[in-house]
Design an enzyme around this catalytic site. Structure first.
Site, PDB file in Angstrom:
ATOM      1  N   ASP A  27       0.852  -1.170   0.000  1.00 28.22           N
ATOM      2  CA  ASP A  27       0.000   0.000   0.000  1.00 28.22           C
ATOM      3  C   ASP A  27       0.901   1.237   0.000  1.00 28.22           C
ATOM      4  O   ASP A  27       2.084   1.157   0.355  1.00 28.22           O
ATOM      5  CB  ASP A  27      -0.902  -0.011   1.238  1.00 28.22           C
ATOM      6  CG  ASP A  27      -1.890   1.134   1.250  1.00 28.22           C
ATOM      7  OD1 ASP A  27      -2.530   1.373   0.217  1.00 28.22           O
ATOM      8  OD2 ASP A  27      -2.010   1.800   2.296  1.00 28.22           O
ATOM      9  N   ASP A  29      -0.319   5.122   0.727  1.00 32.88           N
ATOM     10  CA  ASP A  29      -0.643   6.090   1.769  1.00 32.88           C
ATOM     11  C   ASP A  29      -0.563   5.441   3.148  1.00 32.88           C
ATOM     12  O   ASP A  29      -1.259   4.465   3.429  1.00 32.88           O
ATOM     13  CB  ASP A  29      -2.058   6.649   1.558  1.00 32.88           C
ATOM     14  CG  ASP A  29      -2.159   7.525   0.320  1.00 32.88           C
ATOM     15  OD1 ASP A  29      -1.372   8.471   0.211  1.00 32.88           O
ATOM     16  OD2 ASP A  29      -3.020   7.251  -0.529  1.00 32.88           O
TER      17      ASP A  29
END
Length: 343
Positions: A27, A29
């Site tokens: 991922d 963010d």
């Protein structure tokens, strides 16, 4: 032991994770960067993992930017990446729409450039108005400057009975100044206005996992994320292992209360966890030991005894909490135990 068989405690690994798995599905963010700046230790850790032969793929529910823009940003931060290394929820939802509409179909795009580029990649024509004769509505994160009128435009089209798709339903998104509303909040606006339910592509749902596998060809992947309800649940739904890093939205209390589908295989502070083995959590009667810590349930509270690395204490607490909760959510008081760790 893989978390696919054991959701009672975090698993251990004698081998460094970047050697045990061929591909990290990362991922962005809250894991690699926040608010446009690299998270501490991310650049060096990813460079070391890559140098050791691990393939790095960046999997994001944020549909705003194109893979080209994301790869350029990562490279500027010191994490060399190609557009082909980036998989977005915009790409996943575009494939989902293209599977249901004919090539060349018009689609009302409520979002940013990343969504429009992904739709065009699948042979679909993005349009701006409900009056442009669209065959469907697709909603993706459009950034903090998305106007109220765009949500109204989506609502007009959905109320006419058009199929409605959403790139993802993350309610929040981390940034440099804190936690801001995400695409899920915008989707809720349209849901309230129409009473309709969208088809969702992003993590934790299968379309995103399918898109990731198709684009990476991973054989032994590990999902790396900061969110229990997207990254970790997505790994659970895809049948793969996961590493939760505590650099984003999930805190220790939320982790202890996680239901089975939100329990990661491994837990670490940050991306340095990719470069090491993971300590084993071992049962000892009704207690669980990790490093110098022992965790157990006493009355209506989780109790932690011992000393050492605070993260080992958290791993022991997870084991005790998850064993007590079984297939449910742990409701024990963990305040005193967590305060003693000073995470």
């Amino acid at each position: 032991m893989s978390h696919q068989q054991d959701r009672v405690r975090p698993s251990g690994s004698a081998t460094a994770l970047n050697e045990a798995y061929d591909t990290a599905l990362l991922d962005l963010d809250g894991v690699v960067y926040a608010g446009g700046e690299a998270i501490v230790h991310a650049v060096d850790s990813l460079a070391a993992a890559r140098a050791g032969g691990m393939h790095l793929a960046y999997v994001t529910n944020n549909a705003l930017r194109t893979p080209d823009a994301v790869a350029e940003h990562l490279t500027e931060l010191g994490v060399p990446a190609e557009p082909s290394d980036v998989i977005t929820s915009a790409q996943a939802v575009a494939r989902l729409v293209a599977d249901q509409l004919p090539s060349g179909a018009r689609v009302l795009a409520i979002g940013g450039e990343g969504l429009r580029v992904a739709l065009r990649e699948r042979g679909l024509e993005p349009v701006e108005s409900a009056d442009d004769d669209p065959a469907a509505v697709v909603q993706g994160y459009g950034g903090p400057d998305m106007t109220w009128g765009r949500f109204a435009e989506a609502s007009y089209a959905v109320r006419r009975g058009l199929p409605w798709f959403a790139s993802n339903t993350d309610l929040t998104i981390p940034g440099a100044r804190g936690i801001a509303p995400g695409n899920g909040a915008a989707v809720e606006v349209v849901r309230i206005a129409t009473g309709a339910e969208p088809q969702v592509a992003g993590k934790p749902l299968p379309p995103m996992h399918r898109e990731t596998v198709l684009r990476t060809g991973a054989q032994r992947p590990i999902v790396v994320g900061d969110r229990l309800d997207t990254d970790i649940e997505g790994a659970f739904n895809g049948g793969v292992d996961s590493l939760l890093v505590l650099t984003g939205v999930t805190d220790a209390a939320q982790l202890l209360a996680a239901p089975p589908e939100h329990r990661p295989t491994y837990v670490d502070r940050d991306l340095r966890g990719l470069l090491t083995g993971q300590p084993e959590v071992t049962p000892d009667g009704d207690a669980y030991r990790c490093g110098g810590w022992t965790a157990l349930v006493r009355g209506d509270a989780l109790v932690l005894e011992g000393e050492g690395d605070a993260l080992d204490g958290l791993r022991a607490l997870c084991a005790a909490a998850w064993a007590f909760a079984g297939g449910g959510v742990c409701g024990l008081d963990a305040g005193k135990a967590l305060a003693s760790l000073q995470l």
